[in-house]
Design an enzyme around this catalytic site. Structure first.
Site, PDB file in Angstrom:
ATOM      1  N   CYS A  16     -11.284  10.054 -70.522  1.00 57.54           N
ATOM      2  CA  CYS A  16     -11.770   8.810 -70.198  1.00 57.54           C
ATOM      3  C   CYS A  16     -13.302   8.878 -70.074  1.00 57.54           C
ATOM      4  O   CYS A  16     -13.854   8.245 -69.033  1.00 57.54           O
ATOM      5  CB  CYS A  16     -11.117   8.672 -68.794  1.00 57.54           C
ATOM      6  SG  CYS A  16      -9.313   8.567 -68.899  1.00 57.54           S
ATOM      7  N   GLN A  65     -14.639  13.354 -58.400  1.00 58.18           N
ATOM      8  CA  GLN A  65     -14.779  14.788 -58.528  1.00 58.18           C
ATOM      9  C   GLN A  65     -15.789  15.497 -57.517  1.00 58.18           C
ATOM     10  O   GLN A  65     -16.146  16.611 -57.763  1.00 58.18           O
ATOM     11  CB  GLN A  65     -15.131  14.916 -60.040  1.00 58.18           C
ATOM     12  CG  GLN A  65     -14.283  14.459 -61.186  1.00 58.18           C
ATOM     13  CD  GLN A  65     -13.074  15.000 -61.094  1.00 58.18           C
ATOM     14  OE1 GLN A  65     -12.646  16.190 -60.601  1.00 58.18           O
ATOM     15  NE2 GLN A  65     -11.989  14.449 -62.002  1.00 58.18           N
ATOM     16  N   HIS A  71     -16.679   7.996 -65.933  1.00 56.64           N
ATOM     17  CA  HIS A  71     -15.779   7.847 -66.285  1.00 56.64           C
ATOM     18  C   HIS A  71     -15.410   6.344 -66.603  1.00 56.64           C
ATOM     19  O   HIS A  71     -16.017   5.696 -66.107  1.00 56.64           O
ATOM     20  CB  HIS A  71     -14.754   8.399 -65.061  1.00 56.64           C
ATOM     21  CG  HIS A  71     -13.290   8.368 -65.089  1.00 56.64           C
ATOM     22  ND1 HIS A  71     -12.562   7.206 -65.119  1.00 56.64           N
ATOM     23  CD2 HIS A  71     -12.372   9.520 -65.490  1.00 56.64           C
ATOM     24  CE1 HIS A  71     -11.276   7.736 -65.443  1.00 56.64           C
ATOM     25  NE2 HIS A  71     -11.184   8.947 -65.381  1.00 56.64           N
ATOM     26  N   ASP A  87     -19.081   7.412 -57.468  1.00 57.54           N
ATOM     27  CA  ASP A  87     -17.959   7.701 -57.818  1.00 57.54           C
ATOM     28  C   ASP A  87     -17.702   9.009 -57.553  1.00 57.54           C
ATOM     29  O   ASP A  87     -18.401   9.845 -58.120  1.00 57.54           O
ATOM     30  CB  ASP A  87     -17.543   7.421 -59.589  1.00 57.54           C
ATOM     31  CG  ASP A  87     -16.404   7.999 -59.968  1.00 57.54           C
ATOM     32  OD1 ASP A  87     -15.495   8.575 -59.252  1.00 57.54           O
ATOM     33  OD2 ASP A  87     -15.965   7.862 -61.106  1.00 57.54           O
ATOM     34  N   LYS A 124      -6.634  14.122 -56.056  1.00 62.42           N
ATOM     35  CA  LYS A 124      -7.506  15.279 -56.582  1.00 62.42           C
ATOM     36  C   LYS A 124      -7.823  16.298 -55.651  1.00 62.42           C
ATOM     37  O   LYS A 124      -8.533  16.999 -55.741  1.00 62.42           O
ATOM     38  CB  LYS A 124      -8.486  14.519 -57.271  1.00 62.42           C
ATOM     39  CG  LYS A 124      -8.358  13.744 -58.556  1.00 62.42           C
ATOM     40  CD  LYS A 124      -9.516  13.413 -59.255  1.00 62.42           C
ATOM     41  CE  LYS A 124      -9.436  12.261 -60.272  1.00 62.42           C
ATOM     42  NZ  LYS A 124      -8.849  12.492 -61.614  1.00 62.42           N
TER      43      LYS A 124
HETATM   44  N1  C6P Z   1     -10.140  11.674 -63.777  1.00 61.41           N
HETATM   45  C1  C6P Z   1      -9.439  13.506 -65.188  1.00 61.41           C
HETATM   46  O1  C6P Z   1      -8.532  14.159 -65.966  1.00 61.41           O
HETATM   47  P1  C6P Z   1      -8.104   7.953 -60.619  1.00 61.41           P
HETATM   48  O2  C6P Z   1      -7.343   8.106 -61.785  1.00 61.41           O
HETATM   49  O3  C6P Z   1      -8.112   6.519 -60.272  1.00 61.41           O
HETATM   50  O4  C6P Z   1      -7.590   8.646 -59.409  1.00 61.41           O
HETATM   51  O5  C6P Z   1      -9.515   8.558 -60.878  1.00 61.41           O
HETATM   52  C2  C6P Z   1     -10.266   7.926 -61.958  1.00 61.41           C
HETATM   53  C3  C6P Z   1     -11.640   8.694 -61.878  1.00 61.41           C
HETATM   54  C4  C6P Z   1     -12.690   8.203 -61.733  1.00 61.41           C
HETATM   55  N2  C6P Z   1     -13.748   8.800 -61.850  1.00 61.41           N
HETATM   56  C5  C6P Z   1     -13.815  10.170 -62.347  1.00 61.41           C
HETATM   57  C6  C6P Z   1     -15.108  10.944 -62.366  1.00 61.41           C
HETATM   58  C7  C6P Z   1     -12.710  10.980 -62.499  1.00 61.41           C
HETATM   59  O6  C6P Z   1     -12.518  12.083 -63.014  1.00 61.41           O
HETATM   60  C8  C6P Z   1     -11.374  10.102 -62.500  1.00 61.41           C
HETATM   61  C9  C6P Z   1     -10.221  10.789 -62.867  1.00 61.41           C
HETATM   62  C10 C6P Z   1      -9.021  12.246 -64.286  1.00 61.41           C
HETATM   63  O7  C6P Z   1     -10.505  13.752 -65.483  1.00 61.41           O
HETATM   64  C11 C6P Z   1      -8.080  11.466 -65.142  1.00 61.41           C
HETATM   65  S1  C6P Z   1      -8.834  10.557 -66.488  1.00 61.41           S
END
Ligand code: C6P
Length: 417
Positions: A374, A211, A130, A208, A234
């Site tokens: 992203c 997910q 991401h 990371d 999430k």
């Molecule tokens: N993915 C999706 O629709 P934040 O926004 O900082 O809470 O998370 C960022 C992020 C980082 N790593 C992974 C693997 C992610 O999936 C995400 C967020 C969302 O898939 C928003 S783009």
């Protein structure tokens, strides 16, 4: 699989009653929320914890001598302990609250990265990161003159590790920053094995887990990672709360990321000394109320059992994959093996923009995501600009998958016929 509401390990009918938003209609249709990888919905227990905190204990933390301040501090710190237990961290001191996964990773890239990475060093990432786990490392490399080494993917969108992680490592590798579960094609990476290999080469490992922590059991001591980042929003929690887990010695050595209130030990006109960990990394008034409500989300998931959450998602993903594969001219991304495929499915129809797919199903009440997710480097490597993506969580049912498939209907034919 039948279209009954009970799938495997979870009593979904009971769970659904806890989510007020699932009662609403979208364009006159019952909401089918399949955009859980972007953010999950919140159960009544979390919403009530937030309200209850504001109604009964609201005060600033770590600074007041009054009772409300003590109660608020105890609640906030209690959630740090809960988070620590949830991911089996060795101590709550290893848990830093941030705003989101992105900020947690930036904290490491700035505080650890600027102190430890210099010209000629190497940073290993993957093409499926991401942007939140790609751009901070790319920027660090550009600023310091370090080299960014990028692991590619194979045809099934699993990592290209045929020659082992060691083929990407050198004695100059400082850190391997890798996603546990990808957010578009859904690949679950073997981070435990990769961490062991990276450590043998003397590199640190950042995972990371945006997910993975919401969707499966994650044990940081078992993974043996050095840093791990995820977001409350999430995993049934409120927006505005992120978590950084880091090994205690690393946090102790790292300089602060942001400076200001509460992260100091002593300030004089000439110099400042830092508070202990984790306070050193939590400058200013944190997001107290949302952290407190996050505690209710962790309780909720702990009651369900994270292995049950994973089993439920596996079943619903397998079912959705089976149904999607029956559709004409659809391309589905991600690994075939469900054991390495999280609860997200991305797909495309030739000649149809994913936004059109998203809009068509939205009119039937089905919320999915469309676009690059992203994941632009990954999209580019697949030679596409984006995907339509359905992502599942604890309250989703096979019956909703059927509604989704009906909503897709003849999308392929309509645009190409
Ligand atoms: N993915 C999706 O629709 P934040 O926004 O900082 O809470 O998370 C960022 C992020 C980082 N790593 C992974 C693997 C992610 O999936 C995400 C967020 C969302 O898939 C928003 S783009």
């Amino acid at each position: 699989m039948t279209t009954s509401e009970r799938i495997g390990a979870l009593d979904v009918a009971r769970i659904r009653r806890d989510f007020p938003i699932l009662d609403r209609k979208v364009y006159g249709q019952p909401l089918v929320y399949f955009d859980n990888a972007a953010t999950s919905q919140k159960p009544r227990q979390v919403i009530e914890a937030l309200t209850h905190y504001y109604e009964t204990s609201n005060a600033n933390i770590h600074r007041a001598v009054h009772l409300l301040g003590e109660e608020a501090t105890a609640e906030y710190e209690g959630v740090r302990e809960k988070v620590s237990r949830f991911i089996n961290a060795p101590s709550p001191e290893c848990i830093v609250f941030t705003r989101n996964t992105s900020e947690s990773i930036n904290l490491v890239a700035y505080a650890w990265g600027r102190a430890n990475v210099s010209a000629g060093d190497e940073i290993v990432v993957t093409v499926m990161e991401h942007h939140s786990n790609f751009v901070p490392w790319q920027q660090l490399a550009q600023e310091t003159g370090a080299k960014l080494v990028v692991i590619g993917v194979k045809e099934d969108q699993t990592l290209d590790l045929d020659d082992g992680l060691s083929s990407y490592l050198s004695e100059r590798t400082k850190i391997v920053a890798i996603t546990h579960a990808n957010n578009t094609v859904g690949t679950i990476n073997p981070v435990k094995e990769l961490a062991a290999e990276a450590h043998r080469a003397g590199a640190l490992v950042l995972v990371d887990a945006a997910q993975s922590v919401p969707h499966m059991p994650v044990d940081v001591q078992d993974l043996d990672c050095d840093f791990l980042a995820f977001s409350a929003h999430k995993m049934l929690g409120p927006t505005g709360v992120g978590v950084l887990y880091a090994r205690r010695e690393l946090l102790a050595e790292m300089p602060p990321f942001l400076t200001g209130g509460e992260m100091i030990s002593k300030v004089t006109i000439d110099e400042t000394t830092w508070n202990g960990i984790p306070a050193k990394f939590e400058a200013g008034t944190p997001n107290i109320a949302d952290v407190v409500a996050f505690g209710a989300a962790i309780d909720y998931l702990s009651d369900l059992g994270m292995q049950n959450v994973r089993e439920h998602e596996k079943e619903i993903t397998e079912y959705a994959l089976r149904r999607l594969k029956q559709l004409e001219s659809i391309t589905i991304y991600g690994p075939e093996d469900i054991d390495v495929h999280g609860g997200v499915i991305s797909f495309n129809y030739p000649g149809v923009h994913p936004h059109d797919v998203g809009t068509i199903v939205d009119r039937q009440g089905v919320a999915i995501r469309s676009g690059h997710g992203c994941n632009q480097p990954l999209m580019r490597s697949l030679d596409i600009s984006g995907v339509a993506r359905a992502s599942f969580y604890v309250y989703n049912t096979a019956a909703e998958v059927d509604v989704f498939i009906d909503a897709l209907g003849d999308v392929g034919d309509r645009f190409n016929g």
